[in-house]
Scaffold this motif. Structure first.
Motif, PDB file in Angstrom:
ATOM      1  N   ALA A  95       0.838  -1.205   0.000  1.00 49.61           N
ATOM      2  CA  ALA A  95       0.000   0.000   0.000  1.00 49.61           C
ATOM      3  C   ALA A  95       0.868   1.249   0.000  1.00 49.61           C
ATOM      4  CB  ALA A  95      -0.934  -0.012   1.206  1.00 49.61           C
ATOM      5  N   ARG A  96       1.895   1.262   0.852  1.00 50.86           N
ATOM      6  CA  ARG A  96       2.793   2.413   0.905  1.00 50.86           C
ATOM      7  C   ARG A  96       3.500   2.631  -0.421  1.00 50.86           C
ATOM      8  NH1 ARG A  96       8.343   1.520   3.829  1.00 50.86           N
ATOM      9  NH2 ARG A  96       8.583   0.428   1.834  1.00 50.86           N
ATOM     10  N   ASP A  97       4.048   1.567  -0.980  1.00 50.82           N
ATOM     11  CA  ASP A  97       4.806   1.687  -2.232  1.00 50.82           C
ATOM     12  C   ASP A  97       3.920   2.158  -3.373  1.00 50.82           C
ATOM     13  OD1 ASP A  97       7.016   0.760  -0.847  1.00 50.82           O
ATOM     14  OD2 ASP A  97       6.741  -1.321  -1.477  1.00 50.82           O
ATOM     15  N   THR A  98       2.696   1.624  -3.439  1.00 53.37           N
ATOM     16  CA  THR A  98       1.803   1.980  -4.539  1.00 53.37           C
ATOM     17  C   THR A  98       1.300   3.415  -4.413  1.00 53.37           C
ATOM     18  OG1 THR A  98       1.093  -0.338  -4.659  1.00 53.37           O
ATOM     19  CG2 THR A  98      -0.252   1.283  -5.812  1.00 53.37           C
ATOM     20  N   VAL A  99       0.922   3.826  -3.197  1.00 56.78           N
ATOM     21  CA  VAL A  99       0.435   5.193  -2.993  1.00 56.78           C
ATOM     22  C   VAL A  99       1.558   6.200  -3.234  1.00 56.78           C
ATOM     23  CG1 VAL A  99      -0.437   6.816  -1.275  1.00 56.78           C
ATOM     24  CG2 VAL A  99      -1.433   4.533  -1.446  1.00 56.78           C
ATOM     25  N   SER A 143      -0.417  13.295   2.047  1.00 55.83           N
ATOM     26  CA  SER A 143       0.808  12.508   1.858  1.00 55.83           C
ATOM     27  C   SER A 143       1.663  12.525   3.113  1.00 55.83           C
ATOM     28  CB  SER A 143       1.609  13.063   0.674  1.00 55.83           C
ATOM     29  OG  SER A 143       0.879  12.984  -0.524  1.00 55.83           O
ATOM     30  N   THR A 144       1.784  13.685   3.732  1.00 59.61           N
ATOM     31  CA  THR A 144       2.612  13.798   4.943  1.00 59.61           C
ATOM     32  C   THR A 144       1.997  13.024   6.095  1.00 59.61           C
ATOM     33  OG1 THR A 144       3.366  15.986   4.234  1.00 59.61           O
ATOM     34  CG2 THR A 144       3.694  15.411   6.548  1.00 59.61           C
ATOM     35  N   LEU A 145       0.682  13.169   6.288  1.00 60.11           N
ATOM     36  CA  LEU A 145       0.015  12.467   7.383  1.00 60.11           C
ATOM     37  C   LEU A 145       0.058  10.951   7.198  1.00 60.11           C
ATOM     38  CD1 LEU A 145      -3.164  14.676   7.987  1.00 60.11           C
ATOM     39  CD2 LEU A 145      -1.117  14.520   9.422  1.00 60.11           C
ATOM     40  N   SER A 146      -0.063  10.491   5.954  1.00 58.07           N
ATOM     41  CA  SER A 146      -0.197   9.049   5.700  1.00 58.07           C
ATOM     42  C   SER A 146       1.125   8.340   5.452  1.00 58.07           C
ATOM     43  CB  SER A 146      -1.124   8.820   4.494  1.00 58.07           C
ATOM     44  OG  SER A 146      -2.381   9.403   4.706  1.00 58.07           O
ATOM     45  N   LEU A 147       2.114   9.041   4.874  1.00 57.88           N
ATOM     46  CA  LEU A 147       3.349   8.379   4.453  1.00 57.88           C
ATOM     47  C   LEU A 147       4.590   8.821   5.215  1.00 57.88           C
ATOM     48  CD1 LEU A 147       2.802   8.496   0.561  1.00 57.88           C
ATOM     49  CD2 LEU A 147       2.279   6.619   2.136  1.00 57.88           C
ATOM     50  N   GLY A 167      -6.860   4.752  12.375  1.00 54.96           N
ATOM     51  CA  GLY A 167      -8.250   5.178  12.282  1.00 54.96           C
ATOM     52  C   GLY A 167      -8.370   6.683  12.103  1.00 54.96           C
ATOM     53  N   PHE A 168      -7.557   7.443  12.837  1.00 60.39           N
ATOM     54  CA  PHE A 168      -7.562   8.902  12.690  1.00 60.39           C
ATOM     55  C   PHE A 168      -7.148   9.303  11.284  1.00 60.39           C
ATOM     56  CE2 PHE A 168      -5.105  12.859  12.711  1.00 60.39           C
ATOM     57  CZ  PHE A 168      -6.073  13.761  13.154  1.00 60.39           C
ATOM     58  N   ALA A 169      -6.072   8.694  10.769  1.00 64.12           N
ATOM     59  CA  ALA A 169      -5.600   9.004   9.416  1.00 64.12           C
ATOM     60  C   ALA A 169      -6.674   8.683   8.383  1.00 64.12           C
ATOM     61  CB  ALA A 169      -4.320   8.220   9.109  1.00 64.12           C
ATOM     62  N   ALA A 170      -7.404   7.590   8.593  1.00 65.09           N
ATOM     63  CA  ALA A 170      -8.465   7.217   7.649  1.00 65.09           C
ATOM     64  C   ALA A 170      -9.584   8.238   7.642  1.00 65.09           C
ATOM     65  CB  ALA A 170      -9.009   5.834   8.008  1.00 65.09           C
ATOM     66  N   VAL A 171      -9.993   8.687   8.832  1.00 67.96           N
ATOM     67  CA  VAL A 171     -11.098   9.639   8.935  1.00 67.96           C
ATOM     68  C   VAL A 171     -10.732  10.972   8.293  1.00 67.96           C
ATOM     69  CG1 VAL A 171     -12.504  10.998  10.536  1.00 67.96           C
ATOM     70  CG2 VAL A 171     -12.139   8.568  10.957  1.00 67.96           C
ATOM     71  N   VAL A 172      -9.547  11.501   8.625  1.00 74.65           N
ATOM     72  CA  VAL A 172      -9.174  12.813   8.071  1.00 74.65           C
ATOM     73  C   VAL A 172      -8.905  12.714   6.571  1.00 74.65           C
ATOM     74  CG1 VAL A 172      -8.274  13.637  10.275  1.00 74.65           C
ATOM     75  CG2 VAL A 172      -6.724  12.516   8.665  1.00 74.65           C
ATOM     76  N   ILE A 300      -6.269   4.928   2.030  1.00 72.71           N
ATOM     77  CA  ILE A 300      -6.005   4.833   3.470  1.00 72.71           C
ATOM     78  C   ILE A 300      -7.244   4.396   4.253  1.00 72.71           C
ATOM     79  CG2 ILE A 300      -5.230   6.083   5.519  1.00 72.71           C
ATOM     80  CD1 ILE A 300      -3.048   5.444   3.456  1.00 72.71           C
ATOM     81  N   PRO A 301      -8.444   4.970   4.004  1.00 72.31           N
ATOM     82  CA  PRO A 301      -9.620   4.466   4.729  1.00 72.31           C
ATOM     83  C   PRO A 301      -9.922   2.998   4.467  1.00 72.31           C
ATOM     84  CG  PRO A 301     -10.080   6.617   3.782  1.00 72.31           C
ATOM     85  CD  PRO A 301      -8.768   6.171   3.212  1.00 72.31           C
TER      86      PRO A 301
END
Length: 364
Positions: A95-99, A143-147, A167-172, A300-301
């Motif tokens: 997931a990280r590599d693809t995103v 990108s910064t919040l997720s990666l 869960g927080f990252a998914a919601v935002v 991410i969600p």
């Protein structure tokens, strides 16, 4: 049905690709059959671009760009989840590599090619800084919040979020993507429309083709979904061949995510370049930044929900080299977007960054 569907191949190829997907699903591919599927996949990509343009002409911008970006991303997310479920621990970073690859491809590859195409024809590419700047700000934040942030959390699993943090990252992510869609399509739609040149029509060349009928647009929507399902499904079918080739070449496993992202984003790349050839640079930016936004805001969600039954760790945090590339990409893209116009130099800078990304993926 009208000249939009006069080319029968745009209907026949997606159906053929779906049939090829059904015949090859779950089977081991021979070399010759893998080559045939690759050719069919390429045809499905071209058909998807055609049908996306029909829909875009019917609904107008920025809805046309949004339809293609969301359709591609939804199927891309399904591909990532299916590969992670079947791959076990080996796909912990998929997931990280693809995103990350999607962000680098859209913000450097697609934007660079679009600006190159536009500036070679018109010397200067014009676009709306307000809309593109807002989209870029949202992409950079997500990108910064997720990666990036997962690398610096105190999770015991390494560069990964705890369940609460994920869960927080998914919601935002979902909330910010929803706010972006609202801004793009309702409150500030004019910020995402092509910019008129002095003494010319808005968005460069005038569209002389008649607006397709509702029936034609619906047929194209159905064919677009068939083509995209076929593209992503064939990419999954080809993934064992890709993984084998990557291992045989002695390349890092993260290259698999890069190849998958390149295949999945082919329809948007071709559509963006074709829009740039018509001097619709804003459409190209809508496609590129919208695709990056959708890739993070939807992936991410879904990954967060899927992690309930996925076994093994879910690594999202980037390493130092990739964080440098990501940061430099956002600095350069900001400098490109803020003036509302770009030259051949900006296209070259983005393409150099894209080349650096590909080179470091192969030789980290």
């Amino acid at each position: 049905m009208t000249r939009y569907l006069a080319n029968r191949w745009t209907v026949g190829v997606p159906v053929l690709a779906l049939l090829a997907l059904a015949l090859s699903w779950g089977s081991e591919l021979s070399t010759s059959w893998a080559v045939v599927l690759a050719v069919v996949l390429a045809g499905a990509v071209l058909a998807a671009v055609h049908h996306a343009e029909v829909i875009a002409h019917r609904v107008g911008e920025p809805f046309g760009s949004l339809v293609l970006a969301v359709a591609v991303t939804v199927i891309e997310v399904a591909l990532i989840v299916s590969l992670m479920i079947s791959g076990g621990d080996q796909t912990a970073t998929l997931a990280r590599d693809t995103v990350f690859a999607a962000v680098m491809i859209t913000c450097n590859g697609i934007i660079g090619l679009s600006l190159l195409t536009g500036t070679l024809r018109r010397r200067t590419a014009l676009f709306n800084a307000e809309g593109s700047g807002g989209a870029l700000a949202a992409v950079a934040t997500l990108s910064t919040l997720s990666l990036v942030l997962p690398t610096f959390t105190t999770s015991a699993q390494g560069p990964a979020f705890s369940p609460g943090q994920l869960g927080f990252a998914a919601v935002v992510s979902l909330a910010l993507y929803g706010l972006f869609v609202l801004t793009q399509t309702v409150r500030h739609r004019d910020y995402f429309l092509p910019v008129p040149r002095e003494g010319g029509e808005a968005g460069g060349e005038v569209e002389h083709a008649p607006t397709p009928s509702g029936r034609t647009a619906l047929v194209s929507l159905g064919m677009l979904l068939v083509a995209l399902v076929s593209v992503v499904g064939l990419a999954k079918v080809e993934s064992p061949v890709i993984e084998t080739a990557v291992r045989a070449a002695g390349l890092p496993h993260s290259v698999v995510g890069v190849v998958i992202a390149l295949l999945v984003l082919l329809p948007e790349t071709l559509a963006a370049v074709r829009a740039a050839r018509r001097d619709h640079i804003q459409v190209s930016l809508n496609l590129s930044l919208g695709s990056a936004m959708a890739s993070i805001g939807l992936t991410i969600p879904v990954i967060a929900v899927s992690s309930i039954w996925l076994e093994g760790p879910l690594v999202l945090g980037l390493g130092g080299t990739h964080m440098v590339l990501l940061g430099l990409t956002f600095v350069v893209t900001t400098l490109t977007v803020v003036p509302g116009r770009a030259t051949l130099l900006q296209s070259g800078v983005h393409l150099v960054l894209f080349a650096a990304f590909l080179f470091l993926a192969i030789s980290p």
